[in-house]
Every structure is written in structure tokens, then in C-alpha cells.
Design a protein around this motif. Structure first.
Motif, PDB file in Angstrom:
ATOM      1  N   LEU A  70       3.382  -3.505  -5.497  1.00 29.34           N
ATOM      2  CA  LEU A  70       3.932  -2.578  -4.985  1.00 29.34           C
ATOM      3  C   LEU A  70       2.551  -1.844  -5.454  1.00 29.34           C
ATOM      4  CD1 LEU A  70       6.822  -2.398  -6.344  1.00 29.34           C
ATOM      5  CD2 LEU A  70       6.478  -3.209  -4.026  1.00 29.34           C
ATOM      6  N   THR A  71       1.495  -1.817  -3.891  1.00 28.42           N
ATOM      7  CA  THR A  71       0.425  -1.302  -4.316  1.00 28.42           C
ATOM      8  C   THR A  71       0.177  -0.258  -2.804  1.00 28.42           C
ATOM      9  OG1 THR A  71      -1.323  -2.974  -3.666  1.00 28.42           O
ATOM     10  CG2 THR A  71      -0.567  -2.381  -5.955  1.00 28.42           C
ATOM     11  N   GLU A  72      -0.696   0.854  -3.300  1.00 30.01           N
ATOM     12  CA  GLU A  72      -1.098   1.157  -1.442  1.00 30.01           C
ATOM     13  C   GLU A  72      -1.456   0.995  -1.133  1.00 30.01           C
ATOM     14  OE1 GLU A  72      -0.986   5.152  -2.082  1.00 30.01           O
ATOM     15  OE2 GLU A  72      -1.265   5.730  -3.164  1.00 30.01           O
ATOM     16  N   GLU A  73      -2.425  -0.139  -1.269  1.00 34.21           N
ATOM     17  CA  GLU A  73      -3.920  -1.003  -1.044  1.00 34.21           C
ATOM     18  C   GLU A  73      -3.062  -2.292  -0.365  1.00 34.21           C
ATOM     19  OE1 GLU A  73      -3.480  -0.078  -4.202  1.00 34.21           O
ATOM     20  OE2 GLU A  73      -5.439   1.504  -4.858  1.00 34.21           O
ATOM     21  N   ALA A  74      -2.207  -2.682  -0.834  1.00 37.19           N
ATOM     22  CA  ALA A  74      -1.735  -3.476   0.231  1.00 37.19           C
ATOM     23  C   ALA A  74      -1.224  -2.892   1.573  1.00 37.19           C
ATOM     24  CB  ALA A  74      -0.521  -4.243  -0.682  1.00 37.19           C
ATOM     25  N   GLY A  75      -1.034  -1.441   1.660  1.00 37.07           N
ATOM     26  CA  GLY A  75      -0.506  -1.744   2.478  1.00 37.07           C
ATOM     27  C   GLY A  75       0.827  -0.397   2.730  1.00 37.07           C
ATOM     28  N   TYR A  76       1.193  -0.631   1.736  1.00 36.53           N
ATOM     29  CA  TYR A  76       2.349   0.639   1.348  1.00 36.53           C
ATOM     30  C   TYR A  76       1.942   1.889   1.317  1.00 36.53           C
ATOM     31  CZ  TYR A  76       4.020  -3.816   0.175  1.00 36.53           C
ATOM     32  OH  TYR A  76       4.703  -5.458  -0.099  1.00 36.53           O
ATOM     33  N   SER A  77       2.238   3.351   2.436  1.00 34.96           N
ATOM     34  CA  SER A  77       1.904   3.566   2.127  1.00 34.96           C
ATOM     35  C   SER A  77       3.289   5.052   2.590  1.00 34.96           C
ATOM     36  CB  SER A  77       1.418   4.467   3.656  1.00 34.96           C
ATOM     37  OG  SER A  77       2.056   4.000   4.994  1.00 34.96           O
ATOM     38  N   SER A  78       4.556   5.026   2.866  1.00 39.82           N
ATOM     39  CA  SER A  78       5.648   5.554   3.368  1.00 39.82           C
ATOM     40  C   SER A  78       6.442   6.074   1.958  1.00 39.82           C
ATOM     41  CB  SER A  78       6.547   5.023   3.764  1.00 39.82           C
ATOM     42  OG  SER A  78       7.087   3.278   2.985  1.00 39.82           O
ATOM     43  N   ILE A  79       5.610   6.476   1.074  1.00 35.97           N
ATOM     44  CA  ILE A  79       5.785   6.454  -0.234  1.00 35.97           C
ATOM     45  C   ILE A  79       7.000   7.612  -0.382  1.00 35.97           C
ATOM     46  CG2 ILE A  79       5.142   7.031  -3.032  1.00 35.97           C
ATOM     47  CD1 ILE A  79       3.999   4.454  -2.175  1.00 35.97           C
ATOM     48  N   ASN A  80       8.033   7.580  -1.777  1.00 37.49           N
ATOM     49  CA  ASN A  80       9.183   8.967  -1.313  1.00 37.49           C
ATOM     50  C   ASN A  80       8.619   9.413  -2.633  1.00 37.49           C
ATOM     51  OD1 ASN A  80      11.380   9.946  -3.058  1.00 37.49           O
ATOM     52  ND2 ASN A  80      12.477   9.310  -1.605  1.00 37.49           N
ATOM     53  N   GLU A  81       8.097  10.747  -2.201  1.00 40.32           N
ATOM     54  CA  GLU A  81       7.489  11.875  -3.754  1.00 40.32           C
ATOM     55  C   GLU A  81       8.537  12.061  -5.068  1.00 40.32           C
ATOM     56  OE1 GLU A  81       4.221  12.918  -3.659  1.00 40.32           O
ATOM     57  OE2 GLU A  81       3.826  12.104  -2.302  1.00 40.32           O
ATOM     58  N   SER A  82       9.767  11.539  -5.010  1.00 40.20           N
ATOM     59  CA  SER A  82      10.245  12.423  -5.966  1.00 40.20           C
ATOM     60  C   SER A  82      10.376  11.101  -7.015  1.00 40.20           C
ATOM     61  CB  SER A  82      11.806  12.237  -5.337  1.00 40.20           C
ATOM     62  OG  SER A  82      12.084  11.075  -4.654  1.00 40.20           O
ATOM     63  N   TYR A  83      10.485   9.730  -5.937  1.00 42.33           N
ATOM     64  CA  TYR A  83      10.004   8.056  -6.721  1.00 42.33           C
ATOM     65  C   TYR A  83       8.743   8.387  -7.288  1.00 42.33           C
ATOM     66  CZ  TYR A  83      15.297   6.868  -6.356  1.00 42.33           C
ATOM     67  OH  TYR A  83      16.642   6.916  -6.161  1.00 42.33           O
ATOM     68  N   ARG A  84       8.038   8.683  -6.675  1.00 43.14           N
ATOM     69  CA  ARG A  84       6.214   8.466  -6.994  1.00 43.14           C
ATOM     70  C   ARG A  84       6.419   9.168  -8.669  1.00 43.14           C
ATOM     71  NH1 ARG A  84       1.247   9.651  -3.586  1.00 43.14           N
ATOM     72  NH2 ARG A  84       0.297   8.342  -4.874  1.00 43.14           N
ATOM     73  N   GLU A  85       7.160   9.909  -8.277  1.00 46.66           N
ATOM     74  CA  GLU A  85       6.740  10.892  -9.750  1.00 46.66           C
ATOM     75  C   GLU A  85       7.235  10.190 -10.886  1.00 46.66           C
ATOM     76  OE1 GLU A  85       8.904  14.569  -9.048  1.00 46.66           O
ATOM     77  OE2 GLU A  85       7.163  15.293  -7.987  1.00 46.66           O
ATOM     78  N   LEU A  86       7.640   9.363 -10.814  1.00 50.29           N
ATOM     79  CA  LEU A  86       8.749   8.117 -12.071  1.00 50.29           C
ATOM     80  C   LEU A  86       7.606   7.502 -12.619  1.00 50.29           C
ATOM     81  CD1 LEU A  86      12.054   7.608 -10.535  1.00 50.29           C
ATOM     82  CD2 LEU A  86      11.560   9.587 -12.024  1.00 50.29           C
ATOM     83  N   ILE A  87       6.531   7.046 -11.871  1.00 43.28           N
ATOM     84  CA  ILE A  87       5.138   6.405 -12.276  1.00 43.28           C
ATOM     85  C   ILE A  87       5.062   7.002 -14.131  1.00 43.28           C
ATOM     86  CG2 ILE A  87       3.169   5.176 -12.066  1.00 43.28           C
ATOM     87  CD1 ILE A  87       3.897   5.366  -8.924  1.00 43.28           C
ATOM     88  N   GLY A  88       5.379   5.800 -14.757  1.00 47.14           N
ATOM     89  CA  GLY A  88       4.196   6.179 -16.050  1.00 47.14           C
ATOM     90  C   GLY A  88       5.806   7.171 -16.928  1.00 47.14           C
ATOM     91  N   GLU A  89       6.748   7.610 -16.398  1.00 48.72           N
ATOM     92  CA  GLU A  89       8.297   7.317 -17.241  1.00 48.72           C
ATOM     93  C   GLU A  89       9.060   6.441 -17.746  1.00 48.72           C
ATOM     94  OE1 GLU A  89       9.335  10.786 -17.382  1.00 48.72           O
ATOM     95  OE2 GLU A  89       8.398  11.853 -16.127  1.00 48.72           O
ATOM     96  N   THR A  90       8.944   6.971 -19.268  1.00 49.09           N
ATOM     97  CA  THR A  90      10.010   5.635 -19.730  1.00 49.09           C
ATOM     98  C   THR A  90      11.727   6.177 -19.945  1.00 49.09           C
ATOM     99  OG1 THR A  90       9.778   7.136 -22.085  1.00 49.09           O
ATOM    100  CG2 THR A  90       8.430   5.722 -21.421  1.00 49.09           C
ATOM    101  N   GLY A  91      12.071   4.760 -20.482  1.00 46.11           N
ATOM    102  CA  GLY A  91      13.367   4.634 -20.015  1.00 46.11           C
ATOM    103  C   GLY A  91      14.422   4.117 -20.686  1.00 46.11           C
ATOM    104  N   ILE A  92      15.362   2.880 -20.033  1.00 46.52           N
ATOM    105  CA  ILE A  92      16.230   1.811 -20.811  1.00 46.52           C
ATOM    106  C   ILE A  92      16.465   1.085 -19.800  1.00 46.52           C
ATOM    107  CG2 ILE A  92      18.136   3.911 -21.271  1.00 46.52           C
ATOM    108  CD1 ILE A  92      18.111   2.106 -23.777  1.00 46.52           C
TER     109      ILE A  92
END
Length: 210
Positions: A138-160
Motif C-alpha cells: 500500500l504505497t502511493e509510489e505503487a500507484g495508489y492515489s485515491s486516498i481517503n483523507e479521514s483514513y489517511r490521518e490514521l497513519i501513525g495512530e496506535t490502537g488495539i
């Protein structure tokens, strides 16, 4: 029909059979690889088995190949690969007339399996694998451009983890539950995780290192 007259020929025939049959599953060869692979493995089994055992062993062998490919493309945990490899080894080993011929056949399986992946560099891979984007990197370099911003903000977040991750499961992040996936690693319930990457609404997580 052509029959094997020397033990070393088992490695050659089984190797080509494995090469072409796995290659047919991986790339779009228009059935040519399937015909060649079935032809080679038919020569091997028909050289040593009667009709009844021939069909049983060739079925076990082909199912073993499918298990390996499914594991490599979907599950990535190695379980089906081990089972599939064991089935292939069992089928050619049992069919071989002696242990030397059987050993050569097993070596042919390993050589053919490894070389089959070189087809991916030459031929177009099957679209059935390209459509399974959840398991792609799952990388933008691989051609994934349709990123949902609300989900993108989860990068780096922790959980369980709310469920076991095998490798797909449910995680809880900021008091909300999401469907997520690991990079092939199984995690048990209640494991602390961190979000690595996001593609649209597809969330990739890993175990949080203390």
C-alpha cells in the motif's frame, strides 16, 4: 507413450511440470503453460502408476500447487505453502519406483517452483491477482492515489486488535473500530498496534514495539 528410463529424468520432467503449472497460475499464458505442465507431469506419473493411482496422484500434485499459489498471493502465512509442498512431495515420492528417482523428483519440484516466478518478469500477470488490492503493497509510489483523507490521518495512530488478525481482522483506534490487515503476520486479540499505511479505507497495521 514416452516413459522415463533413468532416475535423473524424474528431476527434469517434474521440474518442467512444476515450472509450467505454477507459471500458468501466475501469468496469462493462454493455457500454453498448463498444457505443457500437464503433459510433463502425465509422463512422470504414467511411467510408474496404473490408471487408478495415476489420477489420484496427479490430483494431489495439482492441489498442492494451488495451495502454494493461494498462500503466496492471499494468506502469506506459510501454512498452505507447507501443506501444498508436502502434497507435491508425497505424490511424486510415492509414485517414484525407488528412492533415488523420488529424490530427483523432489529436487525438480523445488527448482521448478523457484524458476516459475521468473515468468512474472516476462509475461503479464493474471488480472485475478491484480484485483486483490488489499494484499498489495500500500504505497502511493505503487500507484495508489485515491486516498481517503479521514483514513489517511490514521497513519501513525496506535490502537488495539479487537479480533485475531489472520492477517485480516478488526482493530480499535481512538475508540472506533476498523477493518485492517497486517503484512502477513498473525496477531492475537488485544495486541497493541500502530497504523503503517492506508489506501483509501484499507488500513495496514503492525504490532507496536515497546
Amino acid at each position: 507413450m514416452f516413459t522415463l528410463t533413468a532416475d535423473w529424468m524424474s528431476m527434469l520432467v517434474v521440474g518442467f511440470a512444476t515450472l509450467f503449472l505454477i507459471g500458468e497460475v501466475l501469468v496469462n499464458a493462454r493455457g500454453i503453460f498448463a498444457i505443457l505442465g500437464i503433459g510433463f507431469i502425465t509422463i512422470f506419473f504414467s511411467s510408474f502408476l496404473d490408471t487408478g493411482m495415476f489420477f489420484i496422484m496427479i490430483l494431489v500434485y495439482i492441489i498442492g500447487i494451488l495451495f502454494i499459489v493461494i498462500d503466496g498471493k492471499l494468506l502469506n502465512d506459510g501454512t498452505l505453502s507447507v501443506i501444498g509442498l508436502a502434497m507435491m512431495i508425497f505424490s511424486v515420492g510415492l509414485a517414484a519406483p525407488n528412492w533415488i528417482s523420488g529424490l530427483y523428483a523432489v529436487i525438480g519440484i523445488f527448482i521448478g517452483s523457484v524458476l516459475s516466478f521468473t515468468f512474472l518478469k516476462v509475461f503479464k500477470r493474471r488480472s485475478m491477482w491484480q484485483k486483490i488490492t488489499l494484499f498489495d503493497k500500500l504505497t502511493e509510489e505503487a500507484g495508489y492515489s485515491s486516498i481517503n483523507e479521514s483514513y489517511r490521518e490514521l497513519i501513525g495512530e496506535t490502537g488495539i486488535t479487537v479480533t485475531d488478525m489472520r492477517p485480516i481482522g478488526t482493530v480499535r483506534i481512538n475508540d472506533k473500530e476498523y477493518s485492517a490487515i497486517t503484512q502477513g503476520k498473525w496477531l492475537v486479540k488485544d495486541t497493541e498496534i500502530v497504523v503503517e499505511q492506508v489506501d483509501g479505507t484499507k488500513i495496514q497495521v503492525k504490532e507496536l514495539e515497546n
